[in-house]
Motif scaffolding. Structure first.
Motif, mmCIF file in Angstrom:
data_model
loop_
_atom_site.group_PDB
_atom_site.id
_atom_site.type_symbol
_atom_site.label_atom_id
_atom_site.label_comp_id
_atom_site.label_asym_id
_atom_site.label_seq_id
_atom_site.Cartn_x
_atom_site.Cartn_y
_atom_site.Cartn_z
ATOM 1 N N GLN A 187 0.721 2.193 4.652
ATOM 2 C CA GLN A 187 -0.448 1.734 5.000
ATOM 3 C C GLN A 187 -0.974 0.378 5.364
ATOM 4 O OE1 GLN A 187 -3.258 3.978 2.465
ATOM 5 N NE2 GLN A 187 -2.772 5.975 3.372
ATOM 6 N N ASP A 188 0.020 -0.466 4.786
ATOM 7 C CA ASP A 188 -0.186 -1.846 5.047
ATOM 8 C C ASP A 188 0.212 -2.354 6.315
ATOM 9 O OD1 ASP A 188 2.400 -1.935 4.953
ATOM 10 O OD2 ASP A 188 2.794 -3.094 2.986
ATOM 11 N N HIS A 189 0.239 -1.440 7.356
ATOM 12 C CA HIS A 189 0.456 -1.678 8.767
ATOM 13 C C HIS A 189 1.859 -1.962 9.084
ATOM 14 C CE1 HIS A 189 -4.177 -2.881 9.196
ATOM 15 N NE2 HIS A 189 -4.041 -1.563 8.447
ATOM 16 N N THR A 190 3.048 -2.066 8.065
ATOM 17 C CA THR A 190 4.206 -2.574 8.382
ATOM 18 C C THR A 190 5.060 -1.643 8.380
ATOM 19 O OG1 THR A 190 4.455 -3.385 6.159
ATOM 20 C CG2 THR A 190 3.711 -4.942 7.423
ATOM 21 N N GLN A 229 6.349 -5.526 11.992
ATOM 22 C CA GLN A 229 5.065 -5.869 11.979
ATOM 23 C C GLN A 229 4.656 -5.725 13.402
ATOM 24 O OE1 GLN A 229 5.045 -9.682 10.262
ATOM 25 N NE2 GLN A 229 4.141 -8.740 8.166
ATOM 26 N N THR A 282 1.320 6.324 10.386
ATOM 27 C CA THR A 282 1.221 7.704 10.222
ATOM 28 C C THR A 282 2.506 8.463 10.282
ATOM 29 O OG1 THR A 282 0.378 8.258 12.177
ATOM 30 C CG2 THR A 282 -1.266 7.578 10.446
ATOM 31 N N THR A 299 3.617 5.984 3.767
ATOM 32 C CA THR A 299 3.283 7.149 4.223
ATOM 33 C C THR A 299 4.075 7.807 4.922
ATOM 34 O OG1 THR A 299 2.262 5.853 6.018
ATOM 35 C CG2 THR A 299 0.676 6.485 4.508
ATOM 36 N N LYS A 338 0.696 -1.212 0.021
ATOM 37 C CA LYS A 338 -0.015 -0.071 -0.154
ATOM 38 C C LYS A 338 0.850 1.283 -0.034
ATOM 39 C CE LYS A 338 -4.182 -1.756 1.928
ATOM 40 N NZ LYS A 338 -5.217 -1.578 2.969
ATOM 41 N N HIS A 384 1.876 -3.423 14.111
ATOM 42 C CA HIS A 384 0.942 -2.114 14.028
ATOM 43 C C HIS A 384 -0.648 -2.733 13.368
ATOM 44 C CE1 HIS A 384 2.896 1.332 15.629
ATOM 45 N NE2 HIS A 384 3.614 0.946 14.752
ATOM 46 N N SER A 385 -1.556 -2.365 14.032
ATOM 47 C CA SER A 385 -2.867 -2.983 13.476
ATOM 48 C C SER A 385 -3.446 -1.685 12.588
ATOM 49 C CB SER A 385 -3.882 -3.036 14.429
ATOM 50 O OG SER A 385 -3.972 -2.032 15.625
ATOM 51 N N GLY A 386 -2.622 -0.721 12.174
ATOM 52 C CA GLY A 386 -3.313 0.361 11.358
ATOM 53 C C GLY A 386 -2.119 0.808 10.588
ATOM 54 N N ALA A 387 -2.625 1.945 9.548
ATOM 55 C CA ALA A 387 -1.926 2.429 8.886
ATOM 56 C C ALA A 387 -0.638 3.202 9.769
ATOM 57 C CB ALA A 387 -2.346 3.210 7.731
#
Lengths: 1212, 182
Positions: free
Chosen positions: A1099-1102, A1118, A1125, A1085, A1082, A1120-1123
């Protein structure tokens, strides 16, 4: 919002307002509180001293019988009867209260005549009493049978042996001073001395011998030289073993007959039983002492926790005062409402203190102290109060609840305790809120003042370049600036670390305050005062005489009583009736009574008959007549005695009154009138010589009419003088009071108190949403500098130390000076013909300034790019420029090496030389040569042209640039800045390198099509993260064209030494070195690079970590459970998107319209700075920390430059 | 060990004289026994905390401990001095006060349990002493037991536990500091 929350908010708001009020008006509030305390403690004056105070119970005289000795058999209703009223009393006390006066008073009498003859009558009276006997059918009953027989005095009281009776009736009278011997009395040259010879000189605690023998307090006796009333009072005190009503009433009636008191209104209905508490022994003291030790330990451990204030001792004292006076207030209030304490005050006191506790006080202190230090004092107080409001209210409610439960135990003692505790809690709360809070505010204000004072010398030894005042904050401070916070902080902290040992500090404290000296002085003053006051011939008697003098001048006005000497004035018939209370007496002493009565009636008629004519007669040779008055103040005169009077009297005979009681019978009033002859007879020869006549300097033969008038005028004049004296004294004390208050004010009140008052009141909640506590701090000292100019929302932001680059949604890039906030460059440049009407005049002026400055390119186009050397200090650039020729001569060789921005100047010049030897074909176009280059590379044509146009605009203002349309369509998504090169990533995937100062495009790369979401520009490496998740690694290479050497002339170069050395002639090319096509699934960011590593957040949480050189993926993070930022890497200072680190322990975070400063070490919020005042303030999207402790953040379309020296200074 | 010694000393001095004088006539071995018992109790509480693995965190300050001790002495004082209408009232009041003490200063289930156990044991022991004729109550009222005894023992247990925990925490802190320094 639940009810609790609403309540909580309301409470916190109320506390906030209250805190503001307290801190704003400390002195009035403290005064008010003090008045409240005094008012509430006033009822305590009526209470006996706790612990040993006697308890009274009165029963009517009529059909009195001693209570039965058995405990359980109470007659009557047991509710009123106290527990101790059991069995016979230790003794019945019968006092015969004598008032005597010499009447009529003659002008030539001496002062001693006031009391000498009245005292002489005591012997006669005592004889009468001693010889009184009741004769009735059962036989003769003498005083010896009913009186209390006393034995030896205690062995330690040898000197009293002659004065107190032994082995006989306990009968005390002033005659005991002369062993009841009239001859001794007559031979005594100085009565006053005899009476006072046993008086203690110091403060007396127990009853003195004079009190014992006179049976009434010394000041009521009238035996002194200044007795202007000329009435002498004393009592004959009689101790009785058993109560014989007939004997006593016969004695009463006989004495009344012999010495009638016509206007006596003393009530004679009640016998008062006085119960004395047990004296406290060692055994009883042990638990008491234990509790007190625990109490003090508690207070010690509690107040030890007070910290971070100016004076720990002062606050601890205030805390203890709060608790103690709340207790006193509770007792006072309970007394006021009729609840007399029956508990032993000394015993329950520690428990009350423990129940009330010091917790709230400590919590308040802690809370206030932990508020941000740089706030104003009143706001700190308000915040601290408000923070703890909920817990305080909750605790108080809990305690009240517990106490209420205790109240329902229905045990009287516990109920009483609970009642006191409730009132104590409430008054404690009151005092905490008003008294302690105010004291705390004063203390904190003092601390801030002290801090300022302490900091001044530290600043004085700073280098002079350091800005002292706030106004200089935004001036451009060169490289010295970043070092200052550390220099500032070291000295105070080193002062602070200097901790003396405790005992030394105590000694210093003593030395500093001269405590011992002052205590000794105060003690001496008090002691002298007591001595003066208790001195019999001293101040007290003088004062008494002054007071009695003020009584109405009845002597002169009253009609003279024409009673002949020896004839006693009789009472009215009503009094006569009361003389005979019971029949048997009347029978037994029938004869005498009849005679006396007859006599009384006779005299009565006589006086009535003679009254009017006596007035007319004017018996002036007899002087003024005196009348003995019996008033309410004579009622139960023994109450005015010390409560230790009876215990000490009985104690002399080794009779303890502890836990027992005595019954005090109503006093028998006796009035004695003595005629002048009698007074003259008893006068001692020495006294005539020693004493002056009493009030009669004009003793000579004076006119009959003149004398009374003169006397009265004399009196009047004397009174006037007294009035003046009193007025003068009052005035003086008033002045002293005012001075004292003024001094107190000066001591307590800071100089600037009350200047702004409540002027900046609290802002409404919701104005500034980023408020953790629910209230907003005031306008902070840190005023953000708003950089305006962007037309749309700012998309991205980049900075190195000096420059600040921002880009808005329309793709306009602005370069700002990070120090001053001036806009240096706008990319693309506005149209010079004024088409760009939206630009504000400020910006235009900048533009103009820049345009008017001489164009550098033709002269300096061949110079290397020295951007990496000039990022901090512009003033050094001149030196660099001067050193150029020298360096250039060294850099003669030509080498094929890569360009390195971070290399030294020499290396730069080597590169410069390298690029010089390159072929013309590979050159980017310098100014004026755009045409040549345009033919070469098609892809770059438009760029070149635009570059050319841009640079042409520098000299040719009239040229217009058509080539910008394409670029404006794509917006800039990411921005990076290094040196004077701006790297911009556009939404169409194009990477551009701009010159920040010139505003010229230096290079561009169109190889990717996906928009660039994030950029990293580190040294000569650019990493671009694209929307499709790919990473492109570029390397930046600089080439300088040879042909520019031709244009450059040595004299012209040296002629402008101060011009910036940015070279726009260098050809910068941007080459793609690696591509990681699928770094993330994704869009990327966040992108950060440091220390050879690149971290990407997507944004793919990684997160992924790449090696910068070869774009090798090292780790995938890895979790994170979200994007992702924002990514922050530690090594770089201040790189976070909305997170930054200043120095090594200060964290900056962005919030909604504000930035907050946190202490990393403790996690405390230090301060929140509001960037705007409007309601619609936007979140600070990005924060950059500049080297000089300035912070740049963007919110909305504005940039904010926050300089935070104060936070750093506070941090130490 | 030193800490234990310290506890014994401290607890002996802190054990209120009321209990000693009212329960027992003055025999020389009584105060040491009481002191030892209270020291054991004081040790027991932190040990149990450690065993259960839940360190006691509620109000861990010396001032709070002092307050607890003062309240305990106050309860003793009240039971000795205040005249109650009957013994049931006395017992109920004391029980409520003791529970209140526990709630105010302890609030741990383990503390409550241990307190109840201690109260039971101590009452049993004193009862045995009375049965064996070593001592005599001045006036046994309820089931041949002075009904306020368990309450007092319970409150005493809580108080001693409070002190013990505080001291244990202190010791822990010192050890931690020392190890930190090392």
């Amino acid at each position: 919002m639940t009810l609790t929350e609403r309540l909580r908010e309301r409470i916190s708001r109320a506390f906030y307002n209250h805190g503001l009020l307290c801190a704003s008006y400390p002195i009035p509030i403290i005064l008010f509180t003090g008045l409240c305390i005094l008012a509430c403690c006033y009822p305590l004056l009526k209470l006996p001293l706790p612990g040993t105070g006697p308890v009274e119970y009165s029963t009517p005289v009529k059909d009195y019988s001693p209570p039965s000795p058995a405990a359980g058999l109470h007659q009557g209703d047991p509710g009123e009867r106290p527990d101790w009223y059991v069995g016979a009393p230790v003794a019945y006390i019968q006092q015969i209260f004598v008032k005597a006066t010499v009447s009529p008073w003659q002008k030539n009498f001496l002062a001693v005549d006031v009391f000498r003859s009245p005292l002489s009558r005591v012997f006669q009276l005592v004889e009468e009493i001693r010889n009184h006997a009741l004769r009735d059918s059962s036989g003769v009953k003498s005083l010896e049978e009913v009186c209390l027989q006393v034995t030896d005095l205690l062995p330690g009281l040898k000197k009293l042996r002659n004065l107190l009776p032994e082995h006989g009736c306990l009968l005390l009278s002033p005659g005991n001073f002369w062993q009841n011997d009239r001859e001794r009395f007559n031979a005594d040259p100085d009565i006053i001395k005899t009476i006072h010879q046993h008086e203690p000189k110091t403060l007396q605690t127990s009853a003195t011998l004079k009190d014992l023998l006179f049976g009434l307090p010394g000041k009521y006796s009238g035996v002194n030289l200044y007795n202007r009333k000329r009435v002498v009072s004393y009592t004959v005190t009689l101790g009785l073993r058993q109560y014989d009503s007939r004997f006593l009433s016969s004695l009463r009636s006989r004495l009344k007959l012999l010495h009638p008191s016509p206007n006596c209104t003393l009530r004679e209905e009640n016998i008062v039983h006085v119960h004395f508490k047990e004296e406290i022994g060692i055994a009883e003291l042990i638990p008491l002492v234990t509790t007190y030790i625990i109490l003090f330990a508690y207070i010690y451990f509690s107040t030890r926790k007070i910290d971070m204030v100016k004076s720990k001792w002062g606050l601890a004292l205030a805390a203890v005062v709060t608790v103690l006076s709340s207790l006193l207030m509770s007792v006072g209030l309970c007394t006021l409402f009729g609840l007399t304490p029956t508990l032993n005050g000394g015993e329950i006191f520690p428990y009350l203190v423990v129940v009330i506790g010091l917790e709230n006080v400590l919590v308040l202190t802690k809370s206030v102290v932990s508020t941000p230090v740089d706030l104003e004092v009143k706001l700190r107080i308000a915040q601290g109060l408000s923070n703890e409001s909920w817990s305080i209210m909750k605790n108080m409610a809990t305690e009240l609840g517990i106490i209420l439960i205790g109240y329902f135990t229905l045990v009287p003692a516990i109920q009483e305790f609970c009642l006191f505790a409730v009132v104590g809690l409430v008054s404690d709360f009151f005092l905490q809120m008003l008294f302690f809070t105010t004291v705390l505010s004063i203390d904190i204000r003092r601390m801030e003042l002290a801090d300022l004072n302490r900091r001044l010398p530290a600043e004085a030894c700073m280098p002079p370049a350091k800005p002292v005042s706030r106004s200089q904050r935004y001036e451009r401070q060169p490289a010295m600036r970043p070092a200052t916070p550390h220099t500032i902080t070291l000295q105070p902290s080193s002062f602070r670390n200097l901790r003396l040992p405790k005992r030394l500090r105590v000694i210093y404290f003593f030395a500093r305050t001269r405590l011992a000296q002052r205590l000794i002085m105060a003690g001496t003053v008090i002691w002298i005062g007591i001595l003066v006051y208790t001195d019999p011939a001293g101040l007290r008697t003088y004062l008494t005489s002054q007071v009695t003098e003020q009584s109405p001048l009845g002597e002169a006005v009253l009609p003279p009583m024409p009673v002949p000497g020896g004839v006693l004035p009789a009472g009215d018939p009503k009094m006569d009736l009361s003389v005979f209370p019971s029949d048997p007496i009347q029978l037994s002493e029938n004869q005498t009574q009849q005679r006396e009565q007859k006599l009384g009636l006779e005299t009565n008629q006589h006086s009535w008959a003679q009254g009017p004519e006596g007035k007319g007669n004017g018996q002036t040779e007899l002087g003024t007549e005196a009348e003995v008055t019996w008033g309410a103040e004579d009622e139960e005169i023994w109450r005015k005695l010390s409560f230790r009077h009876w215990p000490s009297l009985f104690g002399y005979y080794n009779i303890t009154l502890a836990k027992r009681y005595i019954s005090i019978l109503p006093a028998i009033p006796v009035t004695l009138y003595l005629n002048p002859q009698e007074a003259l007879e008893v006068r001692h020869p020495q006294e005539v010589n020693r004493y002056h006549p009493f009030l009669s300097p004009s003793r000579g033969k004076l006119d009959a009419e003149a004398q009374p008038g003169q006397t009265s005028s004399k009196l009047q004049g004397h009174q006037d003088v007294t009035l003046y004296k009193v007025a003068a004294l009052g005035l003086a004390s008033g002045i002293i009071l005012v001075l004292l208050l003024f001094c107190l004010y000066r001591v307590f009140c800071p100089k600037n108190y009350g200047q702004n008052g409540l002027s900046h009141s609290r802002r409404k909640r919701g104005d500034l949403p980023c408020d953790d506590y629910g209230y907003s701090p005031p306008e902070t000292e840190i005023v953000p500098l708003v950089l305006r100019g962007h037309l749309m929302d700012i998309e991205c932001l980049a900075s190195d130390g000096m420059l600040l680059v921002s880009c808005c949604l329309v793709g306009q890039i602005r370069v700002w000076d990070a120090q001053t906030g001036d806009c240096l460059t706008v990319i693309p440049k506005p149209r010079p013909d004024g088409k760009n009407a939206l630009d504000d005049p400020l910006e235009n002026s900048h533009q103009l300034k820049r345009m008017l400055s001489p164009p550098q390119p033709p002269l300096f186009c061949d110079q290397p790019d020295l951007t990496s050397l000039i990022d901090t200090n512009f003033s050094e650039q001149a030196k660099v420029a001067e050193s150029e020729p020298r360096l250039r001569s060294v850099a003669g060789r030509q080498k094929e090496t890569g360009y390195d921005f971070s290399s030294l100047v020499g290396k730069v010049y080597e590169e410069h030389g390298t690029s010089n030897c390159r072929s013309l074909a590979s050159l980017s176009a310098p100014h004026g040569q755009a045409g040549f280059c345009g033919a070469e590379e098609g892809g770059c044509a438009s760029r070149r042209r635009s570059l050319g146009d841009e640079s042409l605009m520098g000299f040719d203002k009239s040229s217009s640039l058509p080539s910008w349309g394409g670029d404006l369509e794509s917006s800039v998504w990411s921005l990076e800045l290094q040196g004077n090169l701006i790297v911009a990533g556009r939404s169409n995937g194009r990477l551009e390198v701009w010159d920040a100062i010139e505003g010229t495009l230096r290079s561009s790369n169109d190889e990717g099509q996906s928009g660039i979401t994030a950029l990293v520009f580190l040294n000569n490496r650019i990493v671009a993260a694209r929307l499709n998740g790919s990473l492109d690694f570029f390397s930046l290479e600089t080439h300088t064209s040879l042909n520019h050497l031709q244009f450059r002339g040595a004299p012209s170069r040296s002629s402008i030494p101060s011009s910036p050395v940015f070279s726009s002639g260098d050809v910068v090319s941007c080459q793609l070195t690696h591509t990681v096509s699928c770094a993330h699934q994704k869009p990327i960011t966040a992108l950060k690079a440091a220390a050879g590593r690149l971290v990407t957040g997507s944004q793919d949480h990684t997160l992924r970590v790449f090696r910068l050189e070869d774009s090798c993926c090292l780790f995938t993070l890895q979790g994170h459970s979200g994007a992702i930022t924002a990514v922050y890497m530690d090594e770089e200072l201040g790189c976070g998107a909305s997170l930054g680190v200043i120095s090594d322990n200060l964290l900056v975070t962005g919030g909604q319209g504000c930035v907050s400063f946190w202490d990393i070490g403790y996690g405390d919020l230090l301060q929140t700075v509001y960037l705007g005042k409007s309601n619609e303030s936007q979140p600070a999207r990005q924060i950059l920390v500049l080297e000089n402790a300035a912070i740049v953040c963007n919110f909305g379309s504005e940039l904010s430059l926050v300089y935070v020296p104060s936070v750093l200074e506070k941090l130490d | 060990m030193a800490a234990a010694e310290f506890w014994i000393q401290r607890n002996v001095t802190l054990f209120p004289p009321d209990v000693i004088t009212s329960i027992f006539s003055s025999a020389w071995w009584v105060p040491p026994c009481c002191g030892t018992a209270s020291a054991v109790i004081g040790l027991l509480y932190p040990c149990m905390d450690r065993h259960l693995g839940e360190p006691h965190k509620f109000k861990r300050e010396w001032s709070s401990v002092m307050r607890c001790v003062a309240v305990f002495v106050g309860i003793n004082h009240a039971s000795a001095k205040v005249d109650f209408a009957n013994n049931i009232q006395l017992s109920l009041t004391l029980a409520a006060l003791s529970i209140g003490l526990w709630w105010t200063f302890d609030r741990s289930r383990s503390g409550f349990g241990l307190g109840v156990g201690i109260a039971f044991l101590a009452t049993l022991v004193s009862q045995l002493l009375v049965y064996n004729g070593v001592y005599q109550y001045t006036s046994p009222d309820f089931l041949y037991v002075r009904s306020w005894l368990p309450c007092i023992f319970f409150a005493g247990g809580i108080t001693m536990g409070n002190i013990g925990r505080q001291l244990a925490m202190y010791e822990c802190k010192v050890i931690a500091e020392k190890s930190h320094e090392d």
